[in-house]
Design an enzyme around this catalytic site. Structure first.
Site, PDB file in Angstrom:
ATOM      1  N   HIS A  14       0.852  -1.189   0.000  1.00  0.00           N
ATOM      2  CA  HIS A  14       0.000   0.000   0.000  1.00  0.00           C
ATOM      3  C   HIS A  14       0.887   1.238   0.000  1.00  0.00           C
ATOM      4  O   HIS A  14       1.937   1.253   0.637  1.00  0.00           O
ATOM      5  CB  HIS A  14      -0.904   0.020   1.247  1.00  0.00           C
ATOM      6  CG  HIS A  14      -2.088   0.905   1.099  1.00  0.00           C
ATOM      7  ND1 HIS A  14      -2.033   2.268   1.324  1.00  0.00           N
ATOM      8  CD2 HIS A  14      -3.354   0.637   0.717  1.00  0.00           C
ATOM      9  CE1 HIS A  14      -3.235   2.783   1.089  1.00  0.00           C
ATOM     10  NE2 HIS A  14      -4.043   1.819   0.721  1.00  0.00           N
ATOM     11  N   ASP A  34      -7.911  -5.423  -0.059  1.00  0.00           N
ATOM     12  CA  ASP A  34      -8.342  -6.294  -1.166  1.00  0.00           C
ATOM     13  C   ASP A  34      -7.966  -7.741  -0.980  1.00  0.00           C
ATOM     14  O   ASP A  34      -8.377  -8.596  -1.769  1.00  0.00           O
ATOM     15  CB  ASP A  34      -7.726  -5.769  -2.473  1.00  0.00           C
ATOM     16  CG  ASP A  34      -8.312  -4.420  -2.833  1.00  0.00           C
ATOM     17  OD1 ASP A  34      -7.536  -3.477  -3.070  1.00  0.00           O
ATOM     18  OD2 ASP A  34      -9.541  -4.306  -2.815  1.00  0.00           O
TER      19      ASP A  34
HETATM   20  C1  SDX Z   1      -6.228  -0.070  -2.925  1.00  0.00           C
HETATM   21  O1  SDX Z   1      -4.459   4.465  -2.091  1.00  0.00           O
HETATM   22  C2  SDX Z   1      -5.412   3.857  -1.477  1.00  0.00           C
HETATM   23  O2  SDX Z   1      -5.819   4.224  -0.419  1.00  0.00           O
HETATM   24  C3  SDX Z   1      -5.991   2.641  -2.219  1.00  0.00           C
HETATM   25  C4  SDX Z   1      -6.999   1.804  -1.451  1.00  0.00           C
HETATM   26  C5  SDX Z   1      -8.281   2.562  -1.206  1.00  0.00           C
HETATM   27  O3  SDX Z   1      -8.996   2.178  -0.274  1.00  0.00           O
HETATM   28  O4  SDX Z   1      -8.621   3.473  -2.005  1.00  0.00           O
HETATM   29  O5  SDX Z   1      -6.441   1.392  -0.218  1.00  0.00           O
HETATM   30  C6  SDX Z   1      -7.386   0.555  -2.240  1.00  0.00           C
HETATM   31  O6  SDX Z   1      -5.981   0.238  -4.070  1.00  0.00           O
HETATM   32  C7  SDX Z   1      -5.339  -1.005  -2.150  1.00  0.00           C
HETATM   33  C8  SDX Z   1      -4.108  -1.467  -2.978  1.00  0.00           C
HETATM   34  C9  SDX Z   1      -4.552  -2.608  -3.890  1.00  0.00           C
HETATM   35  N1  SDX Z   1      -3.469  -2.979  -4.821  1.00  0.00           N
HETATM   36  C10 SDX Z   1      -2.851  -4.145  -4.738  1.00  0.00           C
HETATM   37  O7  SDX Z   1      -3.028  -4.960  -3.823  1.00  0.00           O
HETATM   38  C11 SDX Z   1      -1.929  -4.423  -5.911  1.00  0.00           C
HETATM   39  C12 SDX Z   1      -0.592  -4.910  -5.378  1.00  0.00           C
HETATM   40  N2  SDX Z   1       0.057  -3.801  -4.689  1.00  0.00           N
HETATM   41  C13 SDX Z   1       1.033  -3.022  -5.418  1.00  0.00           C
HETATM   42  O8  SDX Z   1       0.733  -2.824  -6.758  1.00  0.00           O
HETATM   43  C14 SDX Z   1       1.517  -1.808  -4.638  1.00  0.00           C
HETATM   44  O9  SDX Z   1       1.753  -2.226  -3.364  1.00  0.00           O
HETATM   45  C15 SDX Z   1       0.665  -0.560  -4.583  1.00  0.00           C
HETATM   46  C16 SDX Z   1       0.292  -0.093  -5.936  1.00  0.00           C
HETATM   47  C17 SDX Z   1      -0.551  -0.810  -3.786  1.00  0.00           C
HETATM   48  C18 SDX Z   1       1.504   0.515  -3.895  1.00  0.00           C
HETATM   49  O10 SDX Z   1       2.572   0.766  -4.728  1.00  0.00           O
HETATM   50  P1  SDX Z   1       3.664   1.890  -4.354  1.00  0.00           P
HETATM   51  O11 SDX Z   1       3.325   2.612  -3.113  1.00  0.00           O
HETATM   52  O12 SDX Z   1       3.904   2.693  -5.585  1.00  0.00           O
HETATM   53  O13 SDX Z   1       4.877   1.039  -3.969  1.00  0.00           O
HETATM   54  P2  SDX Z   1       5.902   0.405  -4.991  1.00  0.00           P
HETATM   55  O14 SDX Z   1       5.143  -0.191  -6.144  1.00  0.00           O
HETATM   56  O15 SDX Z   1       6.962   1.407  -5.282  1.00  0.00           O
HETATM   57  O16 SDX Z   1       6.466  -0.791  -4.128  1.00  0.00           O
HETATM   58  C19 SDX Z   1       7.565  -0.602  -3.242  1.00  0.00           C
HETATM   59  C20 SDX Z   1       8.360  -1.888  -3.373  1.00  0.00           C
HETATM   60  C21 SDX Z   1       8.781  -2.184  -4.793  1.00  0.00           C
HETATM   61  O17 SDX Z   1       9.942  -2.997  -4.679  1.00  0.00           O
HETATM   62  P3  SDX Z   1      11.411  -2.276  -4.886  1.00  0.00           P
HETATM   63  O18 SDX Z   1      11.356  -1.586  -6.251  1.00  0.00           O
HETATM   64  O19 SDX Z   1      11.527  -1.300  -3.744  1.00  0.00           O
HETATM   65  O20 SDX Z   1      12.375  -3.421  -4.846  1.00  0.00           O
HETATM   66  O21 SDX Z   1       7.533  -3.001  -2.972  1.00  0.00           O
HETATM   67  C22 SDX Z   1       7.336  -3.860  -4.088  1.00  0.00           C
HETATM   68  C23 SDX Z   1       7.681  -3.076  -5.321  1.00  0.00           C
HETATM   69  O22 SDX Z   1       8.133  -3.944  -6.353  1.00  0.00           O
HETATM   70  N3  SDX Z   1       5.930  -4.232  -4.039  1.00  0.00           N
HETATM   71  C24 SDX Z   1       5.458  -5.458  -4.228  1.00  0.00           C
HETATM   72  C25 SDX Z   1       4.075  -5.350  -4.017  1.00  0.00           C
HETATM   73  N4  SDX Z   1       3.762  -4.096  -3.723  1.00  0.00           N
HETATM   74  C26 SDX Z   1       4.904  -3.394  -3.745  1.00  0.00           C
HETATM   75  N5  SDX Z   1       6.079  -6.613  -4.554  1.00  0.00           N
HETATM   76  C27 SDX Z   1       5.256  -7.689  -4.651  1.00  0.00           C
HETATM   77  N6  SDX Z   1       3.922  -7.674  -4.462  1.00  0.00           N
HETATM   78  C28 SDX Z   1       3.306  -6.532  -4.143  1.00  0.00           C
HETATM   79  N7  SDX Z   1       2.005  -6.518  -3.951  1.00  0.00           N
END
Ligand code: SDX
Length: 436
Positions: free
Chosen positions: A313, A371
């Site tokens: 998140h 989710d």
């Molecule tokens: C919702 O914003 C809100 O409030 C949203 C929400 C709401 O109520 O409105 O809470 C609802 O959208 C919840 C989120 C649902 N999405 C997912 O579950 C999809 C999987 N999650 C990721 O796509 C990600 O965690 C995000 C999009 C939710 C957040 O992404 P960020 O903040 O841009 O973080 P990032 O992608 O830069 O990740 C940081 C690191 C990265 O690794 P490094 O580059 O540092 O090595 O964490 C890794 C990412 O690759 N990472 C994950 C991951 N989420 C982040 N690796 C594996 N699986 C994951 N789910």
């Protein structure tokens, strides 16, 4: 917002004049540095793609503490609202700032109940879609189409018009989601019944047929109502920011909410509940719990582009409080339905346990989000996977409209118009085609 005694000073190493920037503090949470005069005084923009360090507005609706894993709607912890209130009380709170007393509640419920039908013409919009169209494609169309019925009576600068639009949207979303579902299964639409609760009405519109009525079990009805509460609002997330930016042009609320529906559909946002359940089913097909290690290895291998859907998140760097409540709701519903041995629920809990002990996830502060479990409980009550995000949109509509109305009512609001860092071609002359 209260000016802080502390000011920020921006200085430049090239001797350009430094600049003092005011700092403001809210009730709780991070302070903000006011950069509104920055471009005018320095000719420079700030640069923050993805808005990781940007507060886009001043809001009194929802507060999140990502480090503590706290979520407050108008100051009330989500844990207390989920247990002590129902969804329509929560809608009243988000819209008007206070929980209703019993008279206010019955008036609000009465207003919403009497707006649950949609214009019969809406049936013809659905006929234009393929039966296998994704429900979010249908919902984006249907919600936008509502403006064709109310556009002339919704002057967003008129507080009464904004209020009736909010009531209409909250009231009609369950009817539209159920219509999208019925259309996809080739069954006739079921009309709302005014003697049912908000969640009970939705379940009946989803699962009743003209041949057989449907009564939902109180446990399921309460569980669904709680799921709606958990999804109602969440500060300035991507879809809420979309609604605010779209609404800032002065467009009507139905068009702005349709933009929010479209944004929520993405798998990184509201589409994650559908993706999370599909992920669990894929792991199950691979062999279930024994294959979790193999799947986690794929996730850790960046080249695989595999993410653990329902985890991570932008704000929560601790457990999403909604995920905890959703897991409890999951347990209640599965027990009620005699599915406490549901293999997917067991798989999800095993996956969560393994991920939370794995350095890759711990180092990145990746925890289950709202989710991760919501798909399991919705699947258990018979909601098809492709409809999960439409249900998220149903519940989030009150948050979107509350945030939109807060923005429109703010005398300081202007049309949102961010700038950019331009890295394209410098000015050049067009050559005749023979010389290109
Ligand atoms: C919702 O914003 C809100 O409030 C949203 C929400 C709401 O109520 O409105 O809470 C609802 O959208 C919840 C989120 C649902 N999405 C997912 O579950 C999809 C999987 N999650 C990721 O796509 C990600 O965690 C995000 C999009 C939710 C957040 O992404 P960020 O903040 O841009 O973080 P990032 O992608 O830069 O990740 C940081 C690191 C990265 O690794 P490094 O580059 O540092 O090595 O964490 C890794 C990412 O690759 N990472 C994950 C991951 N989420 C982040 N690796 C594996 N699986 C994951 N789910």
């Amino acid at each position: 917002m209260t000016p802080s005694d502390v000011k920020a000073t921006l200085s430049f190493s090239d001797g350009s004049p430094s600049m003092e920037l005011p700092i403001y503090k809210g009730t709780i949470g991070p302070e903000v540095i006011d950069i509104r005069k920055l471009y005018g005084q320095t000719g420079k923009f700030t640069y923050d793609p993805g808005f990781l360090s940007t507060a886009s507005c001043n809001s009194a609706i929802t507060y999140i503490d990502g480090d503590k894993g706290e979520l407050l709607y108008r100051g009330y912890p989500i844990e207390q609202l989920a247990v002590n209130c129902d969804f329509l009380e929560t809608c009243h709170l988000l819209l008007y700032g206070e929980l209703p007393n019993s008279d206010q509640k019955s008036d609000f419920v009465n207003r919403v109940t009497h707006h649950t039908m949609v214009n019969e013409q809406m049936h013809f919009f659905l006929r234009g879609f393929r039966r296998d169209a994704h429900p979010m494609a249908v919902m984006t169309g249907l919600v936008g189409a509502l403006s064709a019925f109310y556009h002339d009576s919704t002057d967003i600068n008129n507080a009464e018009h904004r209020d009736i639009a909010a009531i209409r949207l909250i009231a009609k979303m369950p009817t539209l989601v159920a219509m999208a579902y019925k259309y996809s299964v080739g069954q006739p639409f079921i009309y709302p019944k005014n003697d049912l609760s908000y969640a009970g009405n939705f379940m009946r519109m989803m699962f009743a047929t003209p041949c057989e009525d449907f009564t939902v079990s109180p446990v399921i009805e309460r569980a669904l109502d709680r799921i709606f509460i958990l999804h109602a609002d969440h500060e300035q997330n991507a879809s809420t920011s979309t609604v605010r930016l779209c609404g800032s042009s002065g467009t009507n609320p139905f068009a702005a909410i349709a933009a929010g529906v479209a944004c929520l559909w993405g798998p990184a946002h509201g589409g994650a509940n559908e993706a999370a359940l599909n992920m669990l089913e894929d792991i199950q097909k691979m062999g279930g719990v024994e294959k979790i290690g193999e799947f986690i290895a794929q996730v850790k291998d960046k080249s695989s582009n595999v993410k653990l859907m329902g985890f991570g998140h932008r704000v929560y760097k601790n457990y999403d409080p909604r995920a905890k409540l959703m897991r409890e709701t999951c347990h209640e519903v599965l027990s009620e339905l005699g599915l406490h041995n549901d293999p997917l629920f067991k798989l999800a809990m095993a996956l969560e346990k393994i991920a939370l002990e794995d350095d890759y996830f711990v180092a990145r502060k990746l925890y289950p989000n709202v989710d991760f479990y919501s798909g399991i409980v919705q699947r258990a009550i018979g909601i098809p996977t492709s409809l999960f995000t439409a249900n998220f949109a149903l519940a989030r509509t009150v948050g979107w409209i509350a945030q939109l109305n807060e923005m429109i009512a703010d005398p300081e609001y202007k049309i949102g118009r961010p700038r950019q860092l331009f890295s394209g071609a410098a000015p050049r002359m067009v050559k005749p085609i023979g010389e290109r």
